[in-house]
Every structure is written in structure tokens, then in C-alpha cells.
Design a protein around this motif. Sequence first.
Motif, PDB file in Angstrom:
ATOM      1  N   TYR A 274      70.122  69.065  30.221  1.00 61.68           N
ATOM      2  CA  TYR A 274      70.189  70.389  29.607  1.00 61.68           C
ATOM      3  C   TYR A 274      68.793  70.802  29.126  1.00 61.68           C
ATOM      4  CZ  TYR A 274      73.257  73.977  27.501  1.00 61.68           C
ATOM      5  OH  TYR A 274      73.931  75.145  27.198  1.00 61.68           O
ATOM      6  N   GLN A 275      68.307  71.955  29.604  1.00 64.45           N
ATOM      7  CA  GLN A 275      66.961  72.419  29.284  1.00 64.45           C
ATOM      8  C   GLN A 275      66.918  73.597  28.310  1.00 64.45           C
ATOM      9  OE1 GLN A 275      64.109  70.732  30.717  1.00 64.45           O
ATOM     10  NE2 GLN A 275      65.866  69.375  31.053  1.00 64.45           N
ATOM     11  N   ALA A 276      67.863  74.528  28.441  1.00 66.13           N
ATOM     12  CA  ALA A 276      67.822  75.729  27.617  1.00 66.13           C
ATOM     13  C   ALA A 276      69.161  76.445  27.667  1.00 66.13           C
ATOM     14  CB  ALA A 276      66.705  76.669  28.097  1.00 66.13           C
ATOM     15  N   VAL A 277      69.427  77.265  26.637  1.00 67.21           N
ATOM     16  CA  VAL A 277      70.677  78.023  26.596  1.00 67.21           C
ATOM     17  C   VAL A 277      70.413  79.451  26.132  1.00 67.21           C
ATOM     18  CG1 VAL A 277      71.176  77.118  24.289  1.00 67.21           C
ATOM     19  CG2 VAL A 277      73.022  78.132  25.634  1.00 67.21           C
ATOM     20  N   SER A 278      70.954  80.401  26.874  1.00 64.60           N
ATOM     21  CA  SER A 278      70.932  81.811  26.506  1.00 64.60           C
ATOM     22  C   SER A 278      72.229  82.087  25.761  1.00 64.60           C
ATOM     23  CB  SER A 278      70.839  82.676  27.767  1.00 64.60           C
ATOM     24  OG  SER A 278      70.883  84.047  27.451  1.00 64.60           O
ATOM     25  N   THR A 279      72.138  82.687  24.588  1.00 63.99           N
ATOM     26  CA  THR A 279      73.333  82.691  23.754  1.00 63.99           C
ATOM     27  C   THR A 279      73.561  83.952  22.938  1.00 63.99           C
ATOM     28  OG1 THR A 279      74.523  81.364  22.104  1.00 63.99           O
ATOM     29  CG2 THR A 279      72.153  81.582  21.816  1.00 63.99           C
ATOM     30  N   GLN A 280      74.814  84.156  22.598  1.00 59.94           N
ATOM     31  CA  GLN A 280      75.237  85.200  21.675  1.00 59.94           C
ATOM     32  C   GLN A 280      75.076  84.698  20.241  1.00 59.94           C
ATOM     33  OE1 GLN A 280      79.150  86.914  22.819  1.00 59.94           O
ATOM     34  NE2 GLN A 280      79.122  85.443  24.490  1.00 59.94           N
ATOM     35  N   ASP A 281      75.412  85.579  19.297  1.00 62.33           N
ATOM     36  CA  ASP A 281      75.435  85.226  17.883  1.00 62.33           C
ATOM     37  C   ASP A 281      76.790  85.626  17.309  1.00 62.33           C
ATOM     38  OD1 ASP A 281      75.143  84.902  15.185  1.00 62.33           O
ATOM     39  OD2 ASP A 281      73.250  85.969  15.016  1.00 62.33           O
ATOM     40  N   PRO A 282      77.793  84.762  17.447  1.00 58.63           N
ATOM     41  CA  PRO A 282      79.125  85.129  16.967  1.00 58.63           C
ATOM     42  C   PRO A 282      79.172  85.421  15.472  1.00 58.63           C
ATOM     43  CG  PRO A 282      79.048  82.825  17.629  1.00 58.63           C
ATOM     44  CD  PRO A 282      77.792  83.455  18.112  1.00 58.63           C
TER      45      PRO A 282
END
Length: 331
Positions: A274-282
Motif C-alpha cells: 500500500y503506497q497511498a490513499v485518496s480519501t473523503q472526510d466523513p
Amino acid sequence: MFMKKFKAVFGSMLLVSGLMLGACSDKGGSSEGSNEGDKEFKIAGVLMQSDVEWFKQIQYGMERAAKEYNVDLKIGNSNLDLATESSLFDTYTSQGMDAIIVSAIDSSSSVEAIKRAQEKDVLVVNYNTNVDEDVMKYYVGIDNFELGAQAGRKVAEYVQNELGGQAKIGMVTLSMFEVGIKRAEGFLSEITKVPGIEIVSQQDANGPENGMSVAETMIQANPDIDVMWAANGGTTHGVVQGIISKGLQDKIKFFGTDMDLQSANALLDPANPYQAVSTQDPEKIGYESVKAAVQALKGESVDSNIVVDLDFFTKEDKEKLEQYIEKYKNL
């Protein structure tokens, strides 16, 4: 996890995957919305699955906003059941709630419950998922195209800097849902800018088990894959396990979608692909949903589409990852 495709208003489902984190607010109080002395509004927040980390963060954000905006907040759990969702709407309406905040299960089947509440002058704010536009007045969510594009830019950068501009990529997508389509479109819009990138496989999956199975099959058919990307949180974990099960964690690097504690720990592990994650902000989505309801109830101007900023985590962000874990470890 949803029963039908949701229309895109800028996009979580959230998908319970997780639906997914922008610049998270601190646990402590803030001066963002202090309303001491104002009328206390009664607001109900309806979660899809209260035991899922993504929705726990939604609730956390709602509770923080409720404290700041002098709101009597009740939290309900539809548990992905339309009958339960409908019953919650009727119960909250009969209890005299001023507003109901909901991540609707179905873009059309949830409409009747919303209409009944609105006919009784109950304000409804949709978050994460949306419904037919003639019913939905306010929506709080994200730009799913940009969620995928963020990951695509990072993958393109990785391929150019670490792989000499040449790479074979496997995409694990979610084209059965509108939000999944948007995320894949965003991802492709960025990686196709690198001539040396080739998409060797694109398959759908939803959830850890399905994600692992699809990843293993994809790798078996394309042993020369260099990079994999998954479009939603639950699937993310399955794809990572699929890479590890094949013993290819040193060869295949992974980029995901939607942050959670499992992803944070994987990113902190040097041996994990796992290198990186694009994410929301719940948390922010929950906060902004309550804030929008209060402002609308007070007669203030409120945007009909409130787009919450995204966030991004990489393996190098050790301090940021540790802060995330510390903040949400007790949810």
C-alpha cells in the motif's frame, strides 16, 4: 452496498467501504459554529450502518456540530433496510424533529419517506448519497471524479519517478454505481497523460472478499502488472491481500481509495504494498450536514450542493498517519 445506482450530484458512499477523509477536525471544541443562546433545534441523523467505521466518523462529525450549534441530536441506523429507513422517518416526524439528515439507501425507493417528512414541514438534508432531484433540496458530499483523479496523479507520478515512465496497471473498479464510474473516469483522466502506462485489466469488485478474488485472478492472468488501484475502501483491503497472497508485495505497488484505520496501519508498514490513499472526510461530511440543516432552519442562505474537500495520505506521511490513528482508534 447500495441497491441502485445513485445519481451524481458531485458524488460515498459512500459506499460502505467506506466510503471515505479531508482535513479532519480536532476532537476538541471549536469556534466554527458556537450558537449559545440560539434556539435549540431537534435534528435526527440517519446512518446506513452504525457499526461501520466510515459512518462512525459521520456520527462523530454530526455530534461535534450538534454541540457547537445547540442541536438536540438523535442518531438512527437504517442498517441498509428500506423498511427501517422509512420507519425512522415516520418516527422522527411524529417526534417533531425540525430536520432529518440521511444517507438514503436508494435513489428512488427512499423518496416516499422523504416526501412524507417534507409534507409535515420537516427539513431533509441528504449526505453521501442522493435521491431524485425534485425531492432533494440540500446535498452534502464530495467530487468523486476528483477522488479518482487524486489517485491517478499520484500513480502517474510514481510511474514516472520510480518505473521510468513505463508501467502495466490493473484497475479494480465499481462501475455498478455512478460514484464508481466517476472515480474511474477521474483516475483514467490522469494516468492516460503518461504514454508509457498501459491498462492491462479493469474489473469490478465490491468488498474485501470480492476484491481479493478479483485481484488474484487479475494477477494470475497478467503476471507483469506493476501497479494496482481500487476504487473503494472495502475492496481496497481485499486487493492488498490478493497481492500479498501471491507473494508479490515487493513487485506490485498499490494505491487505494477511502481512508480507515486498517489503511493507516498498512501505510505505516514498510513491507506492505500500500503506497497511498485518496480519501473523503466523513467527519467533515457529518459536521457540514448538521451545519447546513441549522442554517436552513434559521432562514440563512445555504448552498444546495455542498462539496466537502478531499484528503490524501501517503506512506511517507508517518506523523499524519499516526495522528489519524490516535484520533479515531476508539470509534
